[in-house]
Design an enzyme around this catalytic site. Structure first.
Site, mmCIF file in Angstrom:
data_model
loop_
_atom_site.group_PDB
_atom_site.id
_atom_site.type_symbol
_atom_site.label_atom_id
_atom_site.label_comp_id
_atom_site.label_asym_id
_atom_site.label_seq_id
_atom_site.Cartn_x
_atom_site.Cartn_y
_atom_site.Cartn_z
ATOM 1 N N LYS A 13 0.868 -1.305 -0.013
ATOM 2 C CA LYS A 13 -0.030 0.040 0.060
ATOM 3 C C LYS A 13 0.707 1.251 -0.193
ATOM 4 C CE LYS A 13 -2.375 -0.744 3.765
ATOM 5 N NZ LYS A 13 -1.489 -2.195 4.163
ATOM 6 N N ARG A 127 11.617 -6.696 5.505
ATOM 7 C CA ARG A 127 11.538 -5.291 5.085
ATOM 8 C C ARG A 127 12.624 -4.629 5.865
ATOM 9 N NH1 ARG A 127 6.112 -2.140 5.172
ATOM 10 N NH2 ARG A 127 5.909 -2.737 6.907
#
Ligand code: AMP
Length: 221
Positions: A13, A127
């Site tokens: 997103k 990440r």
């Protein structure tokens, strides 16, 4: 254009919002970013939100809605916005609808970034963010060279978000299943939902989002 990007943590997103900002010249409104900023500045709101965030739980609706109301009232949101990470549950979606009804500016579309749970887990646990240049990398998917070289300094200073630690990821995905997923049905009923396959490179997903929102934008009431 007023859109919501819906999807589990790690579905892309944030990355896709940044592309949309550039393409459409409208702001990205990320409740996660706003909350992290408040935590970093150690504001009263940040201190209230921190424990829930560190545990992978949702921050209380009143806090998040207050923040959103303030952000939507700023001039740059008048021509449109991309909501990233909000709404996260049905009460937030209902409150958003009421707010936008009051402003006479309904949503144009809700785009669901659809992704398999196994890939989500790798995207989140791998990440890493460079403290120097702000770029986002992944220990599973980025090359050794990408992970090493920083455009703004001799080397990246890679950090992991506290809520990307493996034990917290499980909780965040659980919260998504229980509280956020019902929004898929909700926005389907409102005929706003568009589903995009998020298991592809950034460019391909971005093109699919553009196709999904094409023609969705209606003139402001
Ligand atoms: P995100 O960057 O969107 O993954 O958000 C990080 C964390 O911020 C979440 O795990 C929640 O603790 C909190 N958060 C972000 N957006 C919301 C929201 N709309 N409602 C409640 N908590 C939120």
């Amino acid at each position: 254009m007023r859109i919501v990007l819906l999807g589990a943590p790690g579905s892309g997103k944030g990355t896709q919002s940044q592309r949309l900002v550039k393409a459409y010249g409208i702001p990205q409104i990320s409740t996660g970013d706003l909350l992290r900023e408040a935590v970093a500045k150690n504001t009263e709101l940040g201190r209230r939100a921190k424990a829930a965030m560190d545990a992978g739980k949702l921050v209380d609706d009143a806090t998040v809605l207050g923040m959103i109301r303030e952000r939507l009232s700023r001039p740059d949101a008048a021509t449109g916005f991309i909501l990233d990470g909000f709404p996260r549950n049905i009460p937030q979606a209902d409150a958003l609808e009421a707010m936008l009804r009051e402003l006479g500016t309904p949503l144009d579309a809700v785009v669901l970034l659809n992704l398999d749970l196994g890939i989500l887990f790798k995207r989140l646990s791998g990440r890493r963010i460079c403290e120097v240049c702000g770029q986002v990398f992944n220990t599973y998917f980025s090359t050794a060279q990408e992970l090493a070289h920083c455009a703004k300094g001799p080397e990246h200073k890679l950090i992991q978000r506290p809520d990307d630690k493996e034990d917290v990821i499980g909780k965040r995905l659980e919260v998504y299943e229980a509280q956020t997923k019902p929004l898929i049905q909700h926005y389907t009923e409102l005929k706003l939902l568009r589903v995009v396959d998020a298991d592809a490179d950034v460019e391909t997903v971005f093109n699919a989002i553009q196709r999904a929102v094409q023609g969705a934008s209606k003139p402001s009431a």
